[in-house]
Design an enzyme around this catalytic site. Structure first.
Site, PDB file in Angstrom:
ATOM      1  N   GLY A 101       6.377  -1.400  -6.501  1.00 25.44           N
ATOM      2  CA  GLY A 101       7.361  -1.386  -7.590  1.00 25.44           C
ATOM      3  C   GLY A 101       6.748  -1.836  -8.897  1.00 25.44           C
ATOM      4  O   GLY A 101       5.577  -2.212  -8.966  1.00 25.44           O
ATOM      5  N   ARG A 104       4.779  -5.267 -13.230  1.00 27.47           N
ATOM      6  CA  ARG A 104       4.547  -5.748 -14.597  1.00 27.47           C
ATOM      7  C   ARG A 104       4.913  -4.677 -15.605  1.00 27.47           C
ATOM      8  O   ARG A 104       4.313  -4.578 -16.674  1.00 27.47           O
ATOM      9  CB  ARG A 104       3.106  -6.180 -14.770  1.00 27.47           C
ATOM     10  N   LYS A 123       4.142  -2.391 -20.463  1.00 25.05           N
ATOM     11  CA  LYS A 123       3.279  -2.805 -19.351  1.00 25.05           C
ATOM     12  C   LYS A 123       2.643  -4.145 -19.717  1.00 25.05           C
ATOM     13  O   LYS A 123       1.911  -4.229 -20.700  1.00 25.05           O
ATOM     14  CB  LYS A 123       2.211  -1.751 -19.093  1.00 25.05           C
ATOM     15  N   ASP A 135       0.964 -11.834 -11.784  1.00 23.42           N
ATOM     16  CA  ASP A 135       1.524 -12.668 -12.848  1.00 23.42           C
ATOM     17  C   ASP A 135       2.342 -11.877 -13.869  1.00 23.42           C
ATOM     18  O   ASP A 135       2.824 -12.429 -14.852  1.00 23.42           O
ATOM     19  CB  ASP A 135       0.395 -13.431 -13.567  1.00 23.42           C
ATOM     20  N   ARG A 186       4.097   2.404 -22.929  1.00 25.94           N
ATOM     21  CA  ARG A 186       3.764   3.729 -22.431  1.00 25.94           C
ATOM     22  C   ARG A 186       4.967   4.663 -22.580  1.00 25.94           C
ATOM     23  O   ARG A 186       6.114   4.206 -22.626  1.00 25.94           O
ATOM     24  CB  ARG A 186       3.391   3.660 -20.935  1.00 25.94           C
ATOM     25  N   ARG A 193       7.065   8.314  -9.163  1.00 23.35           N
ATOM     26  CA  ARG A 193       5.788   8.505  -8.460  1.00 23.35           C
ATOM     27  C   ARG A 193       6.018   9.106  -7.076  1.00 23.35           C
ATOM     28  O   ARG A 193       7.135   9.043  -6.567  1.00 23.35           O
ATOM     29  CB  ARG A 193       5.127   7.120  -8.272  1.00 23.35           C
ATOM     30  N   ASP A 262       1.180   5.540  -5.083  1.00 24.67           N
ATOM     31  CA  ASP A 262       2.052   4.927  -6.101  1.00 24.67           C
ATOM     32  C   ASP A 262       1.522   5.178  -7.516  1.00 24.67           C
ATOM     33  O   ASP A 262       2.195   4.866  -8.492  1.00 24.67           O
ATOM     34  CB  ASP A 262       2.218   3.422  -5.854  1.00 24.67           C
ATOM     35  N   ASN A 263       0.324   5.743  -7.614  1.00 25.81           N
ATOM     36  CA  ASN A 263      -0.226   6.072  -8.927  1.00 25.81           C
ATOM     37  C   ASN A 263      -0.220   7.576  -9.181  1.00 25.81           C
ATOM     38  O   ASN A 263      -0.890   8.049 -10.096  1.00 25.81           O
ATOM     39  CB  ASN A 263      -1.656   5.532  -9.052  1.00 25.81           C
ATOM     40  N   ASP A 272      -1.310   5.527 -14.669  1.00 25.23           N
ATOM     41  CA  ASP A 272      -1.866   4.218 -14.288  1.00 25.23           C
ATOM     42  C   ASP A 272      -3.386   4.175 -14.446  1.00 25.23           C
ATOM     43  O   ASP A 272      -4.150   4.317 -13.485  1.00 25.23           O
ATOM     44  CB  ASP A 272      -1.454   3.821 -12.869  1.00 25.23           C
TER      45      ASP A 272
END
Ligand code: AMP
Ligand code: MG
Length: 502
Positions: A101, A104, A123, A135, A186, A193, A262-263, A272
């Site tokens: 998911g 960030r 992002k 993080d 972005r 995806r 996922d990319n 990505d």
């Protein structure tokens, strides 16, 4: 989506009055978590893309405003936006990774334009419920790479997500060393995806799978709606777009580095940007991501991996398709046919050919063998080839190419074959030269060039970054003032390595 030329676009919108129409946010709440970004303390404007701003009709004056920087840092919401982080899952390095998911990324909303929708996404603006151990941040280094490459790919004519802005802060972010935080905004018509579909099938939620397929079909593959099985028709078209994208990557020498499902964009966009690279000295098995120890995502494997990823998507769509034969036709036939055709057409154009003929495949294969054997600079080679006369030149005339290949005899032998093939087209040299220069870029975002921009920016000087960005907007043009950026890696950059860390 074929974007119109930026200069042709109306730009009436003020930042506080963007025409939002947030279709993804109208999907059920299972698809995302609504939340505000953390933002970025004391953000500084680093770079924006005027071409991307034009696509959303944003007034040029807004880009220099303090309000723009605050909004792009995630510090102030945009009126009409509906901020959320989306859920997806995926296969990473060939293994099922479960739920991932937007860890960030914050989707600010979707802007309606006469040329289609554009989602805006931050992002690096903080954690979300999908951050896992992360993080929620992105560092200046990786943000510069993503910004520059997104806009460079667009200028090369390769489908990609876009970058609108880059803002930075002194906020420390620990990676291998201590770095500082940045946020890239972005843009894409959709950030859905392959893994967005895999998520619902893995969680045995056929209802949501159907809703997502309907959403994507209605918005982006409307022709599939009329097919006997819309999901099959969508998958066929996704296979074609993905195959075309792979042909474009291979032709330009782009390596993504982390082709996890996922990319992979459901729209066939490059998505990505992490440890990507453009080929310098040609090595068919080059691995640009030093964390990819097995070389799963090496240059030569990219088309095969895309095909594998399409099977993962197809497996996820099985509840809507039901029939393995239909699935295989949708993926295998569409992908293989499209890839072979598009790759041959693009390489033929790079060689200055006007059409595809028997024997072209061998000519191209022999060229790759030559480039691989001598580690010839990929971008320089094709650019130099355009300068050569069609009729056998003197060694001096052929020098631009011969000087790039250590074995002159092997080079001459291949050039003789190339010229024999050119003779079948009988195209005037000047015309062929112009056609080759229009498809063989002089400027690509070489790692060492990105690194030059990064090192200066980290020292507080954004001028090289801006200059490189401007240069990459016209990749096919001779730009004598920027000739240094067309050069192969200098000695200091020979050992640059790029990891997933971003
Ligand atoms: P990537 O390989 O960079 O595309 O990321 C894979 C997954 O990790 C995605 O779900 C990302 O959102 C998440 N991710 C990567 N880096 C971070 C980070 N610093 N904080 C939170 N999530 C992250
Ligand atoms: Mg990702």
């Amino acid at each position: 989506m074929n974007a119109p030329h930026p200069d042709a676009l109306e730009r009436p919108h003020r930042l506080d009055a963007l025409p939002f129409d947030n279709s993804f946010a109208r999907l059920p709440e299972a698809f995302y978590t609504r939340l505000a970004p953390w933002g970025l303390p004391e953000p500084r404007a680093v770079l924006f893309s005027d071409a991307a701003a034009a696509l959303i009709g944003l007034h040029p004056d807004e880009l220099a405003s303090p309000a723009f920087v605050e909004a792009m840092a995630g510090n102030t919401p945009l009126p009409g936006g509906d901020t959320l982080a989306a859920v997806y899952s995926g296969h990473q390095f060939g293994a099922w990774a479960g739920q991932l998911g937007d860890g960030r990324a914050h989707l600010l909303g979707e802007i309606r334009t006469p040329h289609g929708p554009w989602e805006l996404q931050l992002k690096g603006a903080g954690r979300t419920p999908y951050s896992r151990m992360g993080d929620g941040r992105a560092v200046l280094r990786s943000s510069i790479r993503e910004f520059l490459c997104s806009e460079a790919m667009a200028a090369l004519g390769i489908p990609t997500t876009r970058a609108l802005s880059l803002v930075a802060s002194d906020l420390p972010v620990p990676r291998e060393t201590m770095e500082t935080a940045a946020v890239v905004t972005r843009m894409a018509p959709s950030f859905v995806r392959f893994g967005s579909f895999e998520h619902w099938t893995a969680n045995k939620r056929p209802g949501e799978l159907q809703q997502l397929a309907d959403y994507v079909i209605d918005r982006f593959y409307p022709a599939a709606r009329d097919a006997a099985n819309p999901a099959v028709a969508m998958l066929t078209e996704v296979s074609r777009r993905t195959a075309t994208l792979m042909a474009q990557w291979q032709a330009v020498g782009f390596m993504h580095g982390v082709m996890n499902t996922d990319n992979m964009s459901i729209l066939g966009l490059t998505l990505d940007y992490g440890p990507f690279a453009f080929m310098d000295g040609f090595d068919a098995d080059h691995i640009c991501n030093h964390t990819d120890r097995g070389g799963r995502y090496r240059y030569s494997a990219q088309p095969h991996i895309a095909h594998w990823n399409l099977h993962a998507l197809g497996h996820a769509l099985m509840p809507l398709i039901g029939d393995t034969d239909a699935l295989e036709a949708a993926i295998d036939t569409a992908f293989v046919e499209t890839y072979n055709r598009e790759f041959l057409a693009r390489l033929g154009a790079k060689l200055g050919l006007t059409d595809t003929r028997d024997g072209d495949e061998e000519l191209i294969g022999q060229l790759y063998g030559l480039l691989h054997a001598h580690h010839t600079d990929y971008t320089l080679f094709f650019r130099a080839l355009g300068e050569l006369p069609a009729v056998a030149g003197t060694p001096a005339q052929d020098a631009p190419v011969r000087d790039l290949v250590a074995d002159r005899t092997a080079c001459d032998a291949w050039l003789a074959q190339w010229r024999a093939r050119l003779a079948l087209d009988a195209r005037p040299d000047a015309e062929r030269r112009a056609a080759m220069h229009a498809v063989n870029p002089k400027y690509v975002l070489r790692n060492w060039v990105a690194e030059t921009a990064i090192r200066a920016a980290q020292a507080g000087d954004f001028a090289p970054l801006q200059r490189i960005h401007t240069c990459l907007q016209r990749p096919f043009d001779e730009q004598p003032e920027n000739a240094e950026f067309a050069a192969p890696p200098p000695d200091w950059a020979q050992s640059l390595s790029v990891s997933c860390s971003s």
